[in-house]
Scaffold this active site. Structure first.
Site, PDB file in Angstrom:
ATOM      1  CE  LYS A   1      10.897 -44.861 -93.773  1.00  0.00           C
ATOM      2  NZ  LYS A   1       9.962 -44.508 -94.894  1.00  0.00           N
ATOM      3  CD  GLN A   9       3.709 -46.748 -91.227  1.00  0.00           C
ATOM      4  OE1 GLN A   9       2.783 -46.755 -92.028  1.00  0.00           O
ATOM      5  NE2 GLN A   9       4.680 -47.622 -91.285  1.00  0.00           N
ATOM      6  CE  LYS A  54       2.509 -50.824 -90.091  1.00  0.00           C
ATOM      7  NZ  LYS A  54       2.265 -50.866 -91.566  1.00  0.00           N
ATOM      8  CE  LYS A  59       0.823 -45.605 -95.198  1.00  0.00           C
ATOM      9  NZ  LYS A  59       1.391 -46.885 -94.728  1.00  0.00           N
ATOM     10  N   GLY A  81       6.778 -46.148-100.094  1.00  0.00           N
ATOM     11  CA  GLY A  81       5.635 -46.589-100.880  1.00  0.00           C
ATOM     12  C   GLY A  81       4.518 -47.158-100.038  1.00  0.00           C
ATOM     13  CG  ASP A  82       0.495 -47.999 -98.271  1.00  0.00           C
ATOM     14  OD1 ASP A  82       0.913 -48.516 -97.237  1.00  0.00           O
ATOM     15  OD2 ASP A  82      -0.699 -48.117 -98.633  1.00  0.00           O
ATOM     16  CB  THR A 137       5.795 -55.611 -96.717  1.00  0.00           C
ATOM     17  OG1 THR A 137       6.422 -54.341 -96.801  1.00  0.00           O
ATOM     18  CG2 THR A 137       4.538 -55.515 -95.877  1.00  0.00           C
ATOM     19  CG  ASN A 147       6.013 -54.957-102.628  1.00  0.00           C
ATOM     20  OD1 ASN A 147       5.908 -54.902-101.409  1.00  0.00           O
ATOM     21  ND2 ASN A 147       7.171 -55.187-103.233  1.00  0.00           N
ATOM     22  CB  SER A 171      11.722 -48.166 -94.628  1.00  0.00           C
ATOM     23  OG  SER A 171      11.001 -48.339 -95.821  1.00  0.00           O
TER      24      SER A 171
HETATM   25  N1  GLU Z   1       3.638 -48.500 -96.402  1.00  0.00           N
HETATM   26  C1  GLU Z   1       4.370 -49.436 -95.619  1.00  0.00           C
HETATM   27  C2  GLU Z   1       3.659 -49.690 -94.322  1.00  0.00           C
HETATM   28  O1  GLU Z   1       2.457 -49.721 -94.281  1.00  0.00           O
HETATM   29  C3  GLU Z   1       5.841 -49.091 -95.483  1.00  0.00           C
HETATM   30  C4  GLU Z   1       6.172 -47.751 -94.948  1.00  0.00           C
HETATM   31  C5  GLU Z   1       7.661 -47.394 -95.014  1.00  0.00           C
HETATM   32  O2  GLU Z   1       8.461 -48.201 -95.461  1.00  0.00           O
HETATM   33  O3  GLU Z   1       7.961 -46.284 -94.589  1.00  0.00           O
HETATM   34  O4  GLU Z   1       4.225 -49.923 -93.288  1.00  0.00           O
END
Ligand code: GLU
Length: 450
Positions: A94, A115, A118, A130, A169-170, A214, A246, A382
């Protein structure tokens, strides 16, 4: 950070440097985690024996592909696409997709590595991954963006799915891009698999609060840090929020709701300083609806200042929330923030502070919330979107926001208690890295040598 890397971890780190030449952002992200987790290995020798750290440092799978597309003049363009499926110990991979000219494998790997921890901190069943591309959406027409997204998904679709890998997204990827990619996925697979992407539009399986998550989450995290410092709040605090995308927009929104005042924001060209408080509706109009640059703010608000090429960290504040990109706060910026009276930093962006900057914050003993804890609200929401998709349900804004607020509170508490348990009270870097690591490492140890 705060701890020195022990000798055995040094060997692991040297190996990471050798196997991943030139990927400096990735090296930085790995180093920060290795510097934190020494004390865990004394407590759990089985992690060392099972070479869990060596395994975590190596992505499970790295996919690199060609993305050909045609611009509006009919000229063929070639970009490079990436998906790093980093770790699936806790759930399907994810993590977001970043479209930005700076994207190369080292950036995707640093983001994927962050990630993992996190996502572990959210307590939800999601692994780490990612992806992205060196495609630059800036200045492209809607049609060009659509053709690019369709071509990108024409390769990516075979690697993703609601129980395998769920992109979102990112930077450079928002609702518009997710919509185009979802449409192409559906067309290629002939399946309405809503949970294959998150950050979807509200009319086709998206979750309320995902857009805000976020920024709102990072602000909730800072609120918890302020509380932990002695019943302090955002009320009356002067804040600066870098960026104007965002994450920055919804950070500003929540700070204002909690009684704070945001006096500066920015984009990659310059800084807006508005002592009366940033006019958020204007920023939303310029950035979300009209896709313009932040300098246009002063066309509408004559009293505000635009500093072309300026440094937002020179603007005095009590709370700073870096919400633009990696390494945007260096040692000097951090020293300046502390000198000007900053008491809390909450990272909405991923790895926005350099190792020198982090050292300054930790030495000054201000409340410093690293990205993998502070900005986990995005990916957590998410995961809530995935839950709603799996049950074909949709929740109210109030309920979803409450879930987000509770998740951020729990992450804060977990980081706080873990730091204390491992002898680094108040150090959220140590707390976040250790708490995230332990959850992933335990799951990996249970799965045997895979
Ligand atoms: N890009 C975001 C992050 O850095 C969200 C990733 C997601 O929602 O999967 O955590």
């Amino acid at each position: 950070m705060a701890n020195k890397m022990d000798e055995k971890l040094q060997v692991v780190y040297q190996d990471v440097l050798k196997r991943n030449p030139g990927e400096v952002e990735f090296h930085q992200a790995v180093r920060e985690v290795l510097e934190s987790i020494g004390p865990v290995l004394s407590k759990y020798p089985e992690f060392r024996e099972g070479k869990i750290i060596e395994r975590i440092a190596e992505p499970e799978r790295q996919i690199i592909f060609r993305v050909p597309w045609q611009d509006d003049r009919g000229e063929v363009q070639i970009n490079r696409g990436f998906r790093v499926q980093y770790n699936s110990a806790l759930g399907p991979y994810k993590g977001g997709l970043r479209f930005h000219p700076s994207v190369y494998l080292g950036i995707v790997k640093f983001l994927g590595f962050e990630q993992i921890f996190k996502n572990a901190l959210t307590g939800l069943p999601i692994g780490g991954g990612k992806g992205g591309s060196d495609f630059d959406p800036k200045g492209k027409s809607d049609n060009e963006v659509m053709r690019f997204c369709q071509s990108f998904m024409t390769e990516l679709w075979r690697h993703i799915g609601d129980v395998t890998d769920v992109p979102a997204g990112d930077i450079g990827v928002g609702g518009r891009e997710i919509g185009y990619m979802f449409g192409q996925f559906k067309r290629l697979t002939a399946r309405y698999e809503a949970g294959v992407l998150t950050g979807k539009g509200l009319d086709y399986g998206g979750s309320l609060v995902r857009t805000e998550a976020t920024g709102y989450g990072a602000t909730f995290f800072v609120q918890e840090m302020l509380k932990a410092r002695g019943a302090d709040t955002f009320e009356g605090k002067t804040c600066t929020v870098s960026g104007s995308g965002n994450v920055a927009i919804y950070t500003i929104e929540k700070i204002v709701q909690l009684g704070g005042k945001v006096v500066a924001c920015s984009d990659s060209n310059g800084v807006i300083v508005d002592e009366k408080g940033i006019d958020l509706e204007l920023v939303k109009q310029l950035k979300e609806r009209e896709r313009r640059r932040i300098k246009d703010y002063v066309e509408y608000r004559k009293h505000a200042k635009y500093l072309h090429g300026g440094n937002i960290w020179e603007v005095p504040c009590q709370v700073a929330m870096p919400s633009a990109t990696q390494n945007e706060i260096n040692g000097k910026d951090a020293a300046l923030l502390v000198k000007n009276g900053c008491i809390a930093v909450g990272e909405g962006a991923n790895m926005p502070t350099t190792p020198e900057g982090i050292k300054v914050f930790l030495d000054a003993k201000i409340a410093y919330g690293p990205g993998k804890a502070a900005n986990a609200g995005g990916v957590a929401t998410s995961a809530l979107e995935m839950q709603q998709n799996a049950t074909r349900d949709s929740w109210t804004f109030e309920y979803t926001e409450k879930r987000l607020a509770n998740i951020m509170k729990t992450i804060h508490q977990n980081c706080w208690e873990t730091a204390e348990e491992f002898g680094s009270k108040g150090n959220y870097v140590v707390g976040a890295n250790i708490a995230g690591f332990i959850r992933v490492a335990k799951a990996m140890a249970s799965h045997g040598l895979v």
